[in-house]
Design an enzyme around this catalytic site. Structure first.
Site, PDB file in Angstrom:
ATOM      1  N   ASN A  28       5.788  -7.521  -0.775  1.00 58.96           N
ATOM      2  CA  ASN A  28       5.580  -7.430  -2.233  1.00 58.96           C
ATOM      3  C   ASN A  28       6.886  -7.084  -2.943  1.00 58.96           C
ATOM      4  O   ASN A  28       7.147  -7.577  -4.038  1.00 58.96           O
ATOM      5  CB  ASN A  28       4.503  -6.384  -2.567  1.00 58.96           C
ATOM      6  CG  ASN A  28       3.106  -6.949  -2.451  1.00 58.96           C
ATOM      7  OD1 ASN A  28       2.690  -7.769  -3.256  1.00 58.96           O
ATOM      8  ND2 ASN A  28       2.383  -6.526  -1.409  1.00 58.96           N
ATOM      9  N   HIS A  59      -3.280  -2.748  -4.360  1.00 60.22           N
ATOM     10  CA  HIS A  59      -4.158  -2.308  -3.274  1.00 60.22           C
ATOM     11  C   HIS A  59      -4.925  -3.517  -2.729  1.00 60.22           C
ATOM     12  O   HIS A  59      -5.429  -4.331  -3.508  1.00 60.22           O
ATOM     13  CB  HIS A  59      -5.135  -1.246  -3.806  1.00 60.22           C
ATOM     14  CG  HIS A  59      -6.021  -0.708  -2.738  1.00 60.22           C
ATOM     15  ND1 HIS A  59      -5.586   0.211  -1.815  1.00 60.22           N
ATOM     16  CD2 HIS A  59      -7.309  -0.990  -2.422  1.00 60.22           C
ATOM     17  CE1 HIS A  59      -6.575   0.487  -0.982  1.00 60.22           C
ATOM     18  NE2 HIS A  59      -7.624  -0.233  -1.330  1.00 60.22           N
TER      19      HIS A  59
HETATM   20  C1  GRF Z   1      -0.148  -4.663   0.918  1.00 57.78           C
HETATM   21  O1  GRF Z   1      -1.312  -5.194   1.444  1.00 57.78           O
HETATM   22  C2  GRF Z   1      -0.438  -3.725  -0.224  1.00 57.78           C
HETATM   23  O2  GRF Z   1      -1.534  -4.115  -0.982  1.00 57.78           O
HETATM   24  C3  GRF Z   1      -0.755  -2.443   0.503  1.00 57.78           C
HETATM   25  O3  GRF Z   1       0.145  -2.407   1.585  1.00 57.78           O
HETATM   26  C4  GRF Z   1       0.542  -3.740   1.924  1.00 57.78           C
HETATM   27  C5  GRF Z   1       2.022  -3.767   1.814  1.00 57.78           C
HETATM   28  O4  GRF Z   1       2.564  -4.976   2.223  1.00 57.78           O
HETATM   29  N1  GRF Z   1      -0.684  -1.325  -0.399  1.00 57.78           N
HETATM   30  P1  GRF Z   1       4.105  -5.252   1.989  1.00 57.78           P
HETATM   31  O5  GRF Z   1       4.857  -4.013   2.501  1.00 57.78           O
HETATM   32  O6  GRF Z   1       4.333  -5.469   0.532  1.00 57.78           O
HETATM   33  O7  GRF Z   1       4.417  -6.448   2.825  1.00 57.78           O
END
Ligand code: GRF
Length: 192
Positions: free
Chosen positions: A22, A112
């Site tokens: 993300n 989330h």
């Molecule tokens: C994602 O699924 C987010 O929603 C959750 O943790 C995960 C993080 O993934 N809070 P990344 O580190 O962004 O790949």
């Protein structure tokens, strides 16, 4: 020649603990012309977070803090002196104190991997599959003092297939996370 100067972008810090997909996605978004944010720092409680590699790749400054609540004033001060106005939590695994959150009221958001208010907390994909849910999804929300409970900004529903495992579902939901996180930012920060 007249130089066209766009509206000032909002100084943003992204908080991560893990793989940081993300974070990477938000970096790319921040480089786009219509992004209201500029990512000034990535902050992590975990110096080994894989996602920190994206900081190097995209030349984003990084800072590691242990995030013990008694040291939060140090972090708040760091954000203040670096003029951070907006915080995006992205796979950030520490719980921030009420005091910390109140300093960024309406200016701190999280993503989330469930359709909140259902399945707050950890291991969401395992739990939705165990409960034989037909749909799950992801939610971008404001952060308040209760875990995964702040006002919802945007959600995306994802169908669960019979053959899904927690991993296959996580992967499909993550793809949607990468779509809705920038959209949620535009929704709350972009000029009308
Ligand atoms: C994602 O699924 C987010 O929603 C959750 O943790 C995960 C993080 O993934 N809070 P990344 O580190 O962004 O790949």
């Amino acid at each position: 020649m007249t130089k066209l100067i766009g509206p000032k972008k909002i100084n943003t810090a992204v908080f991560i603990s893990g793989t940081g997909t993300n974070f990477k996605n938000l970096i790319k978004f921040s480089f786009s012309k219509n992004s209201p944010i500029i990512i000034k720092y990535v902050i992590s409680n975990n110096s080994k977070a894989i996602g920190l590699n994206y900081a190097k790749k995209y030349k984003i400054k990084k800072k590691i803090f242990k995030f013990r609540s008694e040291k939060e004033s140090k972090i708040l001060n760091f954000l203040k002196i670096n003029h951070i106005e907006f915080v995006c939590l992205a796979g950030f695994m520490k719980i921030l104190s009420q005091n910390f959150i109140s300093k960024f009221k309406g200016k701190i958001i999280n993503i989330h991997p469930s359709l909140l208010p259902k399945y707050k907390g950890l291991n969401t994909h395992q739990r939705v599959i165990k409960n034989k849910e037909k749909f799950s999804g992801c939610t971008v929300h404001f952060v308040n003092s209760k875990l995964d409970s702040g006002k919802i900004i945007l959600q995306k529903k994802v169908k669960i297939f019979k053959k899904d495992t927690a991993d296959t579902l996580a992967k499909r939901i993550l793809e949607q996370e990468h779509i809705i996180y920038p959209k949620a930012i535009l929704k709350i920060l972009a000029n009308p």
